[in-house]
Design an enzyme around this catalytic site. Structure first.
Site, PDB file in Angstrom:
ATOM      1  N   HIS A  59       0.858  -1.202   0.000  1.00 42.01           N
ATOM      2  CA  HIS A  59       0.000   0.000   0.000  1.00 42.01           C
ATOM      3  C   HIS A  59       0.889   1.246   0.000  1.00 42.01           C
ATOM      4  O   HIS A  59       0.997   1.973   0.988  1.00 42.01           O
ATOM      5  CB  HIS A  59      -0.854  -0.081   1.263  1.00 42.01           C
ATOM      6  CG  HIS A  59      -1.953   0.912   1.396  1.00 42.01           C
ATOM      7  ND1 HIS A  59      -1.797   2.255   1.180  1.00 42.01           N
ATOM      8  CD2 HIS A  59      -3.247   0.740   1.761  1.00 42.01           C
ATOM      9  CE1 HIS A  59      -2.954   2.868   1.405  1.00 42.01           C
ATOM     10  NE2 HIS A  59      -3.844   1.970   1.765  1.00 42.01           N
ATOM     11  N   GLU A  99      -0.982   1.386  -5.328  1.00 43.91           N
ATOM     12  CA  GLU A  99      -0.728   0.183  -4.546  1.00 43.91           C
ATOM     13  C   GLU A  99      -0.710  -1.056  -5.440  1.00 43.91           C
ATOM     14  O   GLU A  99      -1.623  -1.265  -6.231  1.00 43.91           O
ATOM     15  CB  GLU A  99      -1.819   0.037  -3.479  1.00 43.91           C
ATOM     16  CG  GLU A  99      -2.054   1.327  -2.705  1.00 43.91           C
ATOM     17  CD  GLU A  99      -3.322   1.304  -1.862  1.00 43.91           C
ATOM     18  OE1 GLU A  99      -3.719   0.216  -1.407  1.00 43.91           O
ATOM     19  OE2 GLU A  99      -3.927   2.379  -1.670  1.00 43.91           O
TER      20      GLU A  99
HETATM   21  C1  BG6 Z   1      -6.904   2.496   0.526  1.00 42.16           C
HETATM   22  C2  BG6 Z   1      -8.372   2.180   0.438  1.00 42.16           C
HETATM   23  O1  BG6 Z   1      -6.159   1.484  -0.053  1.00 42.16           O
HETATM   24  O2  BG6 Z   1      -6.549   2.620   1.902  1.00 42.16           O
HETATM   25  C3  BG6 Z   1      -9.148   3.314   1.085  1.00 42.16           C
HETATM   26  O3  BG6 Z   1      -8.744   1.996  -0.914  1.00 42.16           O
HETATM   27  C4  BG6 Z   1      -8.704   3.497   2.524  1.00 42.16           C
HETATM   28  O4  BG6 Z   1     -10.544   3.032   1.037  1.00 42.16           O
HETATM   29  C5  BG6 Z   1      -7.198   3.695   2.540  1.00 42.16           C
HETATM   30  O5  BG6 Z   1      -9.360   4.604   3.088  1.00 42.16           O
HETATM   31  C6  BG6 Z   1      -6.616   3.852   3.938  1.00 42.16           C
HETATM   32  O6  BG6 Z   1      -6.997   2.795   4.750  1.00 42.16           O
HETATM   33  P1  BG6 Z   1      -6.591   2.779   6.263  1.00 42.16           P
HETATM   34  O7  BG6 Z   1      -7.207   1.535   6.854  1.00 42.16           O
HETATM   35  O8  BG6 Z   1      -5.088   2.742   6.309  1.00 42.16           O
HETATM   36  O9  BG6 Z   1      -7.129   4.050   6.873  1.00 42.16           O
END
Ligand code: BG6
Length: 308
Positions: free
Chosen positions: A175, A279
């Site tokens: 990510h 990602e």
């Molecule tokens: C992204 C998602 O990959 O991660 C989003 O597509 C999400 O929907 C974002 O808000 C952040 O996620 P998190 O759990 O780290 O707040």
């Protein structure tokens, strides 16, 4: 002369798992152990918490990864920015932690070495246990290995090994948060004509047009069935970030924009213009099925070039 060393995992925070002058285990914010890697080629920081790469900069260049100044650095909570490792599910899941549990667990060091070309290769490892089985709600046994290569490019390879007797299905992603001069001025190329689920529009399935992605509002898209490399063109910093990948059929593109930034407790209200996530993974339609004894490795390589 490149220093060469292969150090095997012995457990805990062990100073023998260092390469003098190149890779040292230090204590980062919140007391979390992290590798600080400095070579003539690049600089990087990698937390054992979540096997999280939080910093990467080729020598003489600005940081490639975005890190929020509001990030938590706490056991059990994800780090905001850098490269969270997502496994075994992507997104929210009933009572279980969003984006799975790999990003909030303490990983161990399997090996650390410097290669003759000067790249440093760090392998971190996470294994299933009673707690992960309870969180997953399924009885799977597995090993994850995250192989991080620090050189003029940042290489990341996430290997999932099924050590159980039954197949299992899982999602996974690297990510990656990229640092950009101004999200409204950049474009992301590589996903032309690809299909995606638009999370910012009720998960509608759509098809990207033939142009690059530009950012004018909250953007949260899960592109599926695409093995394409992406390029982030950033005219403000005259930089192109290239995100190459292998054995990954999904790419998620995310920027929270104004309102969502304001409701995230670990993200500054005014930080959204400085980041974009691109990602690399296998999620949604590209969920993996791993046979007993089988392995899957997702690979990505991030590098920069000058944008003319
Ligand atoms: C992204 C998602 O990959 O991660 C989003 O597509 C999400 O929907 C974002 O808000 C952040 O996620 P998190 O759990 O780290 O707040």
């Amino acid at each position: 002369m490149p220093f060469q060393s292969v150090l095997r995992y012995k457990g805990g925070m062990d100073a023998s798992l260092e390469i003098p002058g190149i890779a040292r285990l230090a204590t980062g914010p919140g007391g979390l152990p992290r590798y600080e890697i400095t070579t003539p080629l690049a600089q990087a920081h990698v937390y054992l918490h979540g096997a999280h790469v939080s910093h990467f900069a080729p020598t003489g260049q600005r940081p490639v990864l975005f890190m929020s100044a509001q990030s938590w650095f706490q056991g059990g909570r994800p780090i905001r920015g850098g490269v969270p490792v997502i496994f075994p599910w992507f997104g929210p899941r009933q009572e279980s932690p969003a984006h799975g549990f790999a990003r909030t667990r303490a990983w161990t060091v399997e090996s650390l070495r410097q290669e003759p070309d000067g790249n440093v290769v760090l392998v971190l490892r996470l294994e299933s246990d009673a707690e992960t089985r309870a969180l997953w709600g399924e009885p799977h046994d597995w090993v994850l290995r995250h192989r991080i290569t620090v050189g003029t490019a940042l290489g990341m390879e996430l290997e999932i090994e099924n050590r159980g007797a039954a197949p299992f299905r899982c999602e996974e992603a690297l990510h990656t948060y990229f640092s950009v001069s101004e999200v409204g001025a950049i474009q992301v190329r590589g996903l032309e004509n690809a299909e995606y689920y638009d999370k910012a529009d009720g998960m509608r399935r759509k098809c990207q047009d033939s142009g690059p992605i530009r950012f004018t509002a909250e953007t949260d898209r899960t592109y599926v069935n695409t093995a394409a490399a992406c390029a982030i063109d950033d005219p403000g910093w005259r930089r192109r970030i290239l995100v190459e990948k292998a054995d990954s059929d999904s790419t998620v593109v995310w920027n929270p924009w104004i309102a969502k930034a304001q409701i995230m407790p670990d993200f500054g209200d005014d930080e959204w213009p400085g980041m974009v996530c691109v990602e690399t993974g296998n999620v949604a339609d590209n969920t993996l099925e791993i046979a007993p004894g089988g392995k899957h490795t997702t690979r990505t390589r991030v590098r920069c070039e000058a944008l003319q």
